[in-house]
Design an enzyme around this catalytic site. Structure first.
Site, mmCIF file in Angstrom:
data_model
loop_
_atom_site.group_PDB
_atom_site.id
_atom_site.type_symbol
_atom_site.label_atom_id
_atom_site.label_comp_id
_atom_site.label_asym_id
_atom_site.label_seq_id
_atom_site.Cartn_x
_atom_site.Cartn_y
_atom_site.Cartn_z
ATOM 1 N N ARG A 131 0.956 -1.332 0.076
ATOM 2 C CA ARG A 131 0.033 0.079 0.094
ATOM 3 C C ARG A 131 0.924 1.357 0.017
ATOM 4 O O ARG A 131 0.469 2.073 -0.674
ATOM 5 C CB ARG A 131 -0.979 -0.029 1.328
ATOM 6 C CG ARG A 131 -1.786 1.125 1.590
ATOM 7 C CD ARG A 131 -2.622 1.651 0.180
ATOM 8 N NE ARG A 131 -2.990 0.616 -0.635
ATOM 9 C CZ ARG A 131 -3.411 0.848 -1.895
ATOM 10 N NH1 ARG A 131 -2.948 1.722 -2.564
ATOM 11 N NH2 ARG A 131 -3.995 -0.310 -2.652
ATOM 12 N N LYS A 145 4.819 38.964 -3.270
ATOM 13 C CA LYS A 145 3.286 38.989 -3.654
ATOM 14 C C LYS A 145 2.610 40.176 -2.934
ATOM 15 O O LYS A 145 3.201 40.905 -2.318
ATOM 16 C CB LYS A 145 2.735 37.731 -3.196
ATOM 17 C CG LYS A 145 3.965 36.544 -3.606
ATOM 18 C CD LYS A 145 3.139 34.982 -3.591
ATOM 19 C CE LYS A 145 2.216 34.896 -4.825
ATOM 20 N NZ LYS A 145 1.459 33.701 -4.965
ATOM 21 N N GLU A 192 5.121 39.694 -7.988
ATOM 22 C CA GLU A 192 3.827 39.366 -8.653
ATOM 23 C C GLU A 192 3.055 40.791 -9.004
ATOM 24 O O GLU A 192 3.098 41.558 -8.075
ATOM 25 C CB GLU A 192 3.155 38.740 -7.740
ATOM 26 C CG GLU A 192 1.648 38.441 -8.114
ATOM 27 C CD GLU A 192 1.013 37.709 -7.142
ATOM 28 O OE1 GLU A 192 0.835 36.529 -7.155
ATOM 29 O OE2 GLU A 192 0.464 38.409 -6.202
ATOM 30 N N ASP A 209 -0.023 37.657 -12.842
ATOM 31 C CA ASP A 209 -1.100 36.932 -12.135
ATOM 32 C C ASP A 209 -2.353 37.146 -12.823
ATOM 33 O O ASP A 209 -2.796 38.214 -12.653
ATOM 34 C CB ASP A 209 -0.914 37.148 -10.784
ATOM 35 C CG ASP A 209 -1.855 36.053 -9.961
ATOM 36 O OD1 ASP A 209 -1.633 34.974 -10.457
ATOM 37 O OD2 ASP A 209 -2.608 36.534 -9.018
ATOM 38 N N LYS A 223 3.006 25.047 -3.485
ATOM 39 C CA LYS A 223 1.787 24.210 -3.177
ATOM 40 C C LYS A 223 1.708 23.031 -3.287
ATOM 41 O O LYS A 223 1.399 22.160 -4.147
ATOM 42 C CB LYS A 223 0.552 24.963 -4.044
ATOM 43 C CG LYS A 223 0.358 26.367 -3.766
ATOM 44 C CD LYS A 223 -0.874 27.045 -4.972
ATOM 45 C CE LYS A 223 -0.928 28.301 -4.601
ATOM 46 N NZ LYS A 223 -1.853 28.770 -5.595
#
Length: 287
Positions: free
Chosen positions: A102, A169, A199, A226, A137
């Protein structure tokens, strides 16, 4: 890419310990004789791209105190597979094969899913200059493996963490008081070998960034464009005019990647290829 074992082993070991719990594999210990041996094949059930074989095969090696497990890779990481293709063969004590099944399949299926998702986006931008890249992410604990899987699928890696590049950002800009104070502060504090990306959401912001210079030139090495349309991206690429790397992001899919790439950007980044890629169905068949 091939990650050194010292990076892969802690992940696999933790997964095995989680699965073995406090008493080990009760089912296998109760049903399979200790002397039984066998061979199994890792078999693709769906079309895709293989990734994560090192981690999957390590699942059995870590359970193999007697060094009795033998593995044979038939289709290495990066290989395309069709339903029914055998990816690798594993032979050894039957108890070991069953206990590691597994964890091996979880890692191989997930990482092959990442590679498959990346390959789909890479196909969508073929014929353009754009490269597909991942982001931070990632699944906690699996970042290095997922980023390796992105490379297996034909993609490229963005930064690995907060410490290997600067990416400014919108929230950084809000707390810093705007683009200029943020970028000038970075120039004063960050070493000359560290790349800087900012960004921007609008062409006006981009023009502000491109107007900020010092004796070494632009204050940034790359701009993250973006959620722009292909038309806006084309205008942005023209404004940058090769002075910085251009990266597009924001809800990237196989349908949107092509038009965005044809706008002329250097990179297209997508977070979902690591955090939400569908698992590639791979089974373990007795031979």
């Amino acid at each position: 890419m091939s990650l050194p074992r010292i990076m892969v082993e802690p992940v696999v070991r933790a997964a095995l310990l989680e699965d073995l719990g406090r008493a080990g594999d009760l089912t296998t210990q109760a049903t399979v004789p200790a002397e039984a041996r066998g061979q199994v094949a890792l078999v693709a059930r769906d079309p895709g791209v293989v990734a994560g074989l090192d981690a999957a095969l390590l699942s059995w090696r870590l359970l193999d105190d007697a060094n009795a497990v033998e593995t044979r890779v038939l289709l290495p990481d990066g290989s395309p597979v069709r339903p029914g293709d055998e990816i690798a063969l594993v032979a050894g004590p039957a108890r070991t094969l069953l206990t590691g099944e597994r964890v091996a399949l979880n890692l191989l299926g997930h990482l092959s899913g990442v590679a498959t998702a990346t390959a789909g986006l890479a196909r969508a931008v073929e014929g353009t200059r754009a490269r597909i890249c991942c982001t931070r992410k990632t699944t906690p604990g699996l970042r290095a493996l997922e980023k390796e899987a992105v490379c297996a699928g034909g993609g490229s890696n963005h930064r690995f963490g907060l410490d290997d590049a600067v990416l400014v950002k919108d929230n950084h800009l809000a707390f810093a008081g705007g683009i200029e104070p943020a970028l000038r502060g970075i120039r004063e504090r960050v070493g000359h070998l560290v790349k800087v990306e900012v960004e921007v959401d609008t062409l006006d912001q981009l023009e502000t960034v491109l107007g900020l210079r010092d004796e070494r030139g632009l204050l940034v090495d790359a701009v993250l464009l973006d959620n722009m349309t292909p038309e806006q991206l084309a205008e942005a690429v023209a404004l940058v005019d090769g002075r910085a790397i251009t990266e597009a992001s924001g809800r990237i899919t196989a349908e949107t990647a092509g038009p965005l790439a044809r706008a002329g950007v250097d990179l297209i980044s997508a977070g979902w290829i690591t955090h939400s890629a569908p698992v590639l169905d791979i089974g373990l068949d007795h031979c």
